[in-house]
Design an enzyme around this catalytic site. Structure first.
Site, mmCIF file in Angstrom:
data_model
loop_
_atom_site.group_PDB
_atom_site.id
_atom_site.type_symbol
_atom_site.label_atom_id
_atom_site.label_comp_id
_atom_site.label_asym_id
_atom_site.label_seq_id
_atom_site.Cartn_x
_atom_site.Cartn_y
_atom_site.Cartn_z
ATOM 1 N N CYS A 1 0.851 -1.193 0.000
ATOM 2 C CA CYS A 1 0.000 0.000 0.000
ATOM 3 C C CYS A 1 0.883 1.239 0.000
ATOM 4 C CB CYS A 1 -0.996 -0.014 1.152
ATOM 5 S SG CYS A 1 -0.276 0.129 2.790
ATOM 6 N N ARG B 1 -3.475 -0.318 5.344
ATOM 7 C CA ARG B 1 -4.096 -1.409 4.577
ATOM 8 C C ARG B 1 -3.215 -2.633 4.394
ATOM 9 N NH1 ARG B 1 -5.287 2.197 -0.505
ATOM 10 N NH2 ARG B 1 -3.310 2.995 0.263
ATOM 11 N N ASP C 1 -8.317 4.093 1.008
ATOM 12 C CA ASP C 1 -7.333 4.289 2.062
ATOM 13 C C ASP C 1 -7.989 4.866 3.325
ATOM 14 O OD1 ASP C 1 -5.143 4.816 3.613
ATOM 15 O OD2 ASP C 1 -3.923 5.554 1.952
HETATM 16 P P1 4NP Z 1 -1.809 3.033 3.950
HETATM 17 O O1 4NP Z 1 -2.335 4.460 4.480
HETATM 18 O O2 4NP Z 1 -1.259 3.251 2.575
HETATM 19 O O3 4NP Z 1 -3.061 2.192 3.920
HETATM 20 O O4 4NP Z 1 -0.804 2.555 4.961
HETATM 21 C C1 4NP Z 1 -1.477 5.562 4.580
HETATM 22 C C2 4NP Z 1 -0.819 5.781 5.751
HETATM 23 C C3 4NP Z 1 0.023 6.870 5.880
HETATM 24 C C4 4NP Z 1 0.179 7.743 4.832
HETATM 25 C C5 4NP Z 1 -0.488 7.523 3.644
HETATM 26 C C6 4NP Z 1 -1.327 6.435 3.521
HETATM 27 N N1 4NP Z 1 1.031 8.878 4.974
HETATM 28 O O5 4NP Z 1 1.084 9.696 4.059
HETATM 29 O O6 4NP Z 1 1.718 9.002 5.974
#
Ligand code: 4NP
Length: 155
Positions: free
Chosen positions: A10, A16, A129
């Site tokens: 992800c 995710r 997300d």
């Molecule tokens: P993930 O969600 O891709 O599902 O882990 C996110 C978590 C953190 C960030 C972006 C997406 N971030 O920019 O820090």
């Protein structure tokens, strides 16, 4: 050596893809198939790795897993690397952007190993997300459908 080496991918590896990693590990354990699998997760961005140390799973994601009796203790964010392309058989991405970025990181090799997780549930959509939507319950349900479909396809 494990028959199937799979990496969930992800954007940040704190919501995710770690949810998918630990949901998958839980289902594999319950099915008594642990010897068949090596399961990991990683990010296409380095947003959650500071000075080489990965952040833990985001608390609301941990809480959602816990509701289902799943722990992700000890998991730290890591970034997908080009060398992972040879090591893993499949890169299960949460959305189209993850697929594009994963292919770029893999250096134009092993592109056929990059798929969207929900394609294994017969769906064309993304796992939205929860970092942005705030909805970890929907993310859990989406991921569970994808992982179940994936494991059925790897019988
Ligand atoms: P993930 O969600 O891709 O599902 O882990 C996110 C978590 C953190 C960030 C972006 C997406 N971030 O920019 O820090």
């Amino acid at each position: 050596m494990a028959k199937y080496k799979i990496m969930f991918v992800c954007l940040g590896n704190i919501c995710r893809s770690p949810m998918a990693e630990f949901i998958c590990k839980d289902l594999v354990k319950k099915a008594g198939r642990e010897a068949e699998f090596e399961i990991a997760s990683s990010a296409v961005s380095s947003e959650n790795v500071y000075n080489g140390v990965g952040a833990p799973v985001y608390k609301p994601a941990q809480a959602e897993l816990k509701k289902h009796g799943i722990t992700c203790e000890g998991k730290r964010a890591q970034v997908l690397k080009e060398t992972d392309g040879e090591k893993y058989d499949l890169f299960l991405c949460m959305d189209d952007s993850n697929v594009r970025r994963a292919k770029r990181i893999l250096g134009g090799k092993n592109e056929e190993k990059c798929k969207k997780l929900l394609s294994y549930a017969g769906e064309i959509g993304d796992v939205a997300d929860p970092w942005y939507t705030g909805d970890f319950t929907v993310a859990y349900a989406d991921i569970l459908r994808g992982v179940k479909g994936l494991l059925d396809s790897l019988e």
